[in-house]
Design a protein around this motif. Structure first.
Motif, PDB file in Angstrom:
ATOM      1  N   GLN A 156       1.033  -1.210  -0.031  1.00 58.50           N
ATOM      2  CA  GLN A 156      -0.041   0.304  -0.074  1.00 58.50           C
ATOM      3  C   GLN A 156       0.840   1.142  -0.003  1.00 58.50           C
ATOM      4  O   GLN A 156       2.180   1.114   0.321  1.00 58.50           O
ATOM      5  CB  GLN A 156      -0.975   0.122   1.189  1.00 58.50           C
ATOM      6  N   VAL A 157       0.270   2.281  -0.402  1.00 61.65           N
ATOM      7  CA  VAL A 157       0.865   3.768  -0.391  1.00 61.65           C
ATOM      8  C   VAL A 157       1.566   3.818   0.906  1.00 61.65           C
ATOM      9  O   VAL A 157       0.948   3.620   2.048  1.00 61.65           O
ATOM     10  CB  VAL A 157       0.354   4.839  -0.899  1.00 61.65           C
ATOM     11  N   GLY A 158       2.989   4.267   1.257  1.00 58.78           N
ATOM     12  CA  GLY A 158       3.547   4.640   2.368  1.00 58.78           C
ATOM     13  C   GLY A 158       4.094   3.131   3.235  1.00 58.78           C
ATOM     14  O   GLY A 158       4.686   3.629   3.995  1.00 58.78           O
ATOM     15  N   GLU A 159       3.645   2.064   2.613  1.00 58.26           N
ATOM     16  CA  GLU A 159       4.018   0.946   3.376  1.00 58.26           C
ATOM     17  C   GLU A 159       5.545   0.622   2.923  1.00 58.26           C
ATOM     18  O   GLU A 159       6.063   0.861   2.101  1.00 58.26           O
ATOM     19  CB  GLU A 159       3.102  -0.285   3.011  1.00 58.26           C
ATOM     20  N   VAL A 160       6.282  -0.106   3.928  1.00 56.88           N
ATOM     21  CA  VAL A 160       7.392  -0.387   3.739  1.00 56.88           C
ATOM     22  C   VAL A 160       7.488  -1.540   2.455  1.00 56.88           C
ATOM     23  O   VAL A 160       6.209  -2.441   2.687  1.00 56.88           O
ATOM     24  CB  VAL A 160       8.076  -1.492   4.935  1.00 56.88           C
ATOM     25  N   GLY A 161       8.120  -1.322   1.374  1.00 63.53           N
ATOM     26  CA  GLY A 161       7.856  -2.390   0.175  1.00 63.53           C
ATOM     27  C   GLY A 161       7.542  -1.553  -0.917  1.00 63.53           C
ATOM     28  O   GLY A 161       8.204  -0.221  -1.017  1.00 63.53           O
ATOM     29  N   ASN A 162       6.918  -1.927  -1.925  1.00 71.50           N
ATOM     30  CA  ASN A 162       6.838  -1.320  -3.160  1.00 71.50           C
ATOM     31  C   ASN A 162       5.433  -1.110  -3.520  1.00 71.50           C
ATOM     32  O   ASN A 162       4.553  -2.091  -3.761  1.00 71.50           O
ATOM     33  CB  ASN A 162       7.492  -2.277  -4.325  1.00 71.50           C
ATOM     34  N   PHE A 163       5.012   0.210  -3.530  1.00 72.12           N
ATOM     35  CA  PHE A 163       3.741   0.624  -3.953  1.00 72.12           C
ATOM     36  C   PHE A 163       3.616   0.686  -5.410  1.00 72.12           C
ATOM     37  O   PHE A 163       4.360   1.562  -6.241  1.00 72.12           O
ATOM     38  CB  PHE A 163       3.286   2.040  -3.407  1.00 72.12           C
ATOM     39  N   ALA A 164       3.306  -0.103  -6.278  1.00 72.62           N
ATOM     40  CA  ALA A 164       3.581  -0.317  -7.860  1.00 72.62           C
ATOM     41  C   ALA A 164       2.217   0.145  -8.294  1.00 72.62           C
ATOM     42  O   ALA A 164       1.055  -0.520  -7.978  1.00 72.62           O
ATOM     43  CB  ALA A 164       3.766  -1.456  -8.165  1.00 72.62           C
ATOM     44  N   VAL A 192      10.591  -5.874 -11.289  1.00 72.72           N
ATOM     45  CA  VAL A 192      10.345  -4.513 -10.950  1.00 72.72           C
ATOM     46  C   VAL A 192       9.415  -4.384  -9.913  1.00 72.72           C
ATOM     47  O   VAL A 192       9.394  -3.281  -9.374  1.00 72.72           O
ATOM     48  CB  VAL A 192      10.219  -3.877 -12.332  1.00 72.72           C
ATOM     49  N   LEU A 193       8.343  -5.244  -9.918  1.00 73.14           N
ATOM     50  CA  LEU A 193       7.535  -5.001  -8.853  1.00 73.14           C
ATOM     51  C   LEU A 193       7.531  -5.624  -7.414  1.00 73.14           C
ATOM     52  O   LEU A 193       6.828  -5.489  -6.665  1.00 73.14           O
ATOM     53  CB  LEU A 193       5.907  -5.477  -9.503  1.00 73.14           C
ATOM     54  N   SER A 194       8.673  -6.339  -7.183  1.00 73.97           N
ATOM     55  CA  SER A 194       8.981  -6.931  -6.107  1.00 73.97           C
ATOM     56  C   SER A 194       9.025  -5.878  -5.209  1.00 73.97           C
ATOM     57  O   SER A 194       9.152  -4.675  -5.233  1.00 73.97           O
ATOM     58  CB  SER A 194      10.317  -7.561  -6.272  1.00 73.97           C
ATOM     59  N   PRO A 195       9.036  -6.374  -3.712  1.00 76.92           N
ATOM     60  CA  PRO A 195       9.048  -5.260  -2.608  1.00 76.92           C
ATOM     61  C   PRO A 195      10.083  -4.685  -2.580  1.00 76.92           C
ATOM     62  O   PRO A 195      10.383  -3.508  -2.221  1.00 76.92           O
ATOM     63  CB  PRO A 195       8.886  -6.450  -1.369  1.00 76.92           C
ATOM     64  N   VAL A 196      11.543  -5.194  -3.086  1.00 77.28           N
ATOM     65  CA  VAL A 196      12.486  -4.546  -3.399  1.00 77.28           C
ATOM     66  C   VAL A 196      12.728  -4.429  -4.868  1.00 77.28           C
ATOM     67  O   VAL A 196      12.930  -5.395  -5.375  1.00 77.28           O
ATOM     68  CB  VAL A 196      13.630  -5.141  -2.638  1.00 77.28           C
ATOM     69  N   PRO A 197      12.263  -3.624  -5.323  1.00 81.71           N
ATOM     70  CA  PRO A 197      12.468  -3.609  -6.876  1.00 81.71           C
ATOM     71  C   PRO A 197      13.873  -4.354  -7.659  1.00 81.71           C
ATOM     72  O   PRO A 197      14.803  -4.181  -7.146  1.00 81.71           O
ATOM     73  CB  PRO A 197      12.442  -2.203  -7.396  1.00 81.71           C
ATOM     74  N   ASP A 198      13.541  -5.167  -8.506  1.00 78.55           N
ATOM     75  CA  ASP A 198      14.448  -5.798  -9.152  1.00 78.55           C
ATOM     76  C   ASP A 198      15.269  -6.925  -8.205  1.00 78.55           C
ATOM     77  O   ASP A 198      16.370  -7.442  -8.750  1.00 78.55           O
ATOM     78  CB  ASP A 198      15.419  -5.116  -9.746  1.00 78.55           C
ATOM     79  N   ASP A 199      14.805  -7.127  -6.977  1.00 78.54           N
ATOM     80  CA  ASP A 199      15.523  -7.931  -6.116  1.00 78.54           C
ATOM     81  C   ASP A 199      14.524  -8.818  -5.401  1.00 78.54           C
ATOM     82  O   ASP A 199      14.115  -8.534  -4.274  1.00 78.54           O
ATOM     83  CB  ASP A 199      16.441  -7.306  -5.089  1.00 78.54           C
ATOM     84  N   PRO A 200      13.882 -10.029  -5.903  1.00 78.99           N
ATOM     85  CA  PRO A 200      12.783 -10.400  -5.362  1.00 78.99           C
ATOM     86  C   PRO A 200      13.017 -11.238  -4.221  1.00 78.99           C
ATOM     87  O   PRO A 200      12.201 -11.545  -3.487  1.00 78.99           O
ATOM     88  CB  PRO A 200      12.254 -11.373  -6.703  1.00 78.99           C
ATOM     89  N   ASP A 201      14.434 -11.521  -3.932  1.00 76.43           N
ATOM     90  CA  ASP A 201      14.433 -12.440  -2.803  1.00 76.43           C
ATOM     91  C   ASP A 201      14.854 -11.424  -1.396  1.00 76.43           C
ATOM     92  O   ASP A 201      15.234 -12.045  -0.379  1.00 76.43           O
ATOM     93  CB  ASP A 201      15.847 -13.268  -2.889  1.00 76.43           C
ATOM     94  N   PRO A 226      12.275  -6.240   2.345  1.00 72.70           N
ATOM     95  CA  PRO A 226      12.450  -4.609   1.938  1.00 72.70           C
ATOM     96  C   PRO A 226      12.541  -4.109   3.327  1.00 72.70           C
ATOM     97  O   PRO A 226      11.905  -4.434   4.468  1.00 72.70           O
ATOM     98  CB  PRO A 226      10.939  -4.231   1.389  1.00 72.70           C
ATOM     99  N   THR A 227      13.507  -2.859   3.458  1.00 75.21           N
ATOM    100  CA  THR A 227      13.351  -1.937   4.688  1.00 75.21           C
ATOM    101  C   THR A 227      13.087  -0.512   4.426  1.00 75.21           C
ATOM    102  O   THR A 227      13.112   0.318   5.261  1.00 75.21           O
ATOM    103  CB  THR A 227      14.937  -2.098   5.217  1.00 75.21           C
ATOM    104  N   GLU A 228      12.855  -0.222   3.163  1.00 74.65           N
ATOM    105  CA  GLU A 228      12.548   1.060   2.588  1.00 74.65           C
ATOM    106  C   GLU A 228      11.196   0.944   1.960  1.00 74.65           C
ATOM    107  O   GLU A 228      10.717  -0.058   1.668  1.00 74.65           O
ATOM    108  CB  GLU A 228      13.485   1.538   1.842  1.00 74.65           C
ATOM    109  N   ARG A 229      10.573   2.106   1.694  1.00 78.73           N
ATOM    110  CA  ARG A 229       9.406   2.613   0.975  1.00 78.73           C
ATOM    111  C   ARG A 229       9.478   3.026  -0.496  1.00 78.73           C
ATOM    112  O   ARG A 229      10.402   4.096  -0.698  1.00 78.73           O
ATOM    113  CB  ARG A 229       8.520   3.323   1.676  1.00 78.73           C
ATOM    114  N   TYR A 230       9.133   2.204  -1.460  1.00 79.09           N
ATOM    115  CA  TYR A 230       9.232   2.477  -2.933  1.00 79.09           C
ATOM    116  C   TYR A 230       7.855   2.917  -3.610  1.00 79.09           C
ATOM    117  O   TYR A 230       6.853   2.242  -3.061  1.00 79.09           O
ATOM    118  CB  TYR A 230       9.839   1.451  -3.629  1.00 79.09           C
TER     119      TYR A 230
END
Length: 252
Positions: A131-139, A189-198, A201-205
């Motif tokens: 979700q927006v603002g959540e740790v991970g990837n809001f795509a 590219v949609l992974s919680p850490v973009p381009d690194d699916p394994d 996440p510790t940051e918000r994208y």
């Protein structure tokens, strides 16, 4: 009067001429059909899509907390959690200050990425991303051509540009880091850490995806244009606005 045997007989086209003439008429008709189709795709679908987007925008902005036109304080701690909405419902408004005066810089963000969502000149949220603002990837995804041309000028975005999501009560502000052009199967590219699916996440994208080409000759979906941004700060709408949207008349 000419002698009857000297009068010219009417010319009758031969079989080859008739075939070539028929082919010519088919080509002309096909060209007209294609031209009308392109007018419908590029012009009429845009009008219809913008009407839908405007209706969503007007309905959503009525639910938003009033935001005074003053510069708000940038909060860099964890932003408020956003509660997921149902498919087809509005999450907020996507504001891209770099697009002001060039293309639509204030469009609805709607849950889901089906054609019924994207054809509303909206950005659609991939439901299996954060979700927006959540740790991970809001795509999010949007059309680049037809149905509102929502991400038409995604190529203008550069590192350092802000991308803002305005929900009912919060401004979430991300800063562009980079872009890449990928093939449709490169869903990492949609992974919680973009381009690194394994990775965990510790940051918000925020990731924006759309078709790569604007060329009429390359209208297919052979590649995707991807922009990655990282969360910078947030602020309550009640406290003011980000500097980048402070004087934008299109932003509520």
């Amino acid at each position: 009067m000419a002698h009857p045997r000297h009068q010219r007989r009417p010319h009758r086209p031969g079989p080859l001429s008739m075939v070539l003439g028929g082919i010519g008429e088919l080509l002309i008709t096909s060209g007209l059909v294609i031209a009308l189709f392109l007018v419908w795709q590029l012009w009429w679908t845009g009008i219809a899509a913008h009407e839908k987007a405007q209706a969503v925008k007007e309905q959503f902005t009525q639910t938003q907390v009033d935001s005074p036109k003053v510069a708000g304080t940038k909060h860099t701690d964890a932003p408020p959690a956003f509660t997921q909405v149902d498919y087809g419902q509005a999450i907020g408004m996507l504001i891209v200050p770099k697009w002001y005066g060039v293309t639509n810089n204030n469009m609805p963000v709607i849950e889901g990425t089906g054609e019924d969502v994207l054809d509303q000149a909206a950005a659609g949220h991939y439901t299996d991303t954060q979700q927006v603002g959540e740790v991970g990837n809001f795509a999010i995804a949007a059309h680049r051509r037809t149905n509102g041309n929502s991400f038409r000028r995604i190529d203008l975005l550069e590192p350092g540009d802000e991308v803002v999501v305005a929900t009912q009560d919060t401004w979430y502000v991300y800063t562009v880091e980079n872009y890449e052009i990928v093939e449709p199967h490169q869903v990492e590219v949609l992974s919680p850490v973009p381009d690194d699916p394994d990775a965990q996440p510790t940051e918000r994208y925020l990731t924006m995806t759309t078709c790569h080409s604007l060329s009429m000759g390359e209208w297919g979906n052979d590649h995707r244009w991807i922009v990655h941004a990282k969360f910078s700060y947030w602020m309550p709408r009640s406290e003011g606005r980000p500097d980048s949207v402070l004087n934008d008349p299109e932003v509520n």
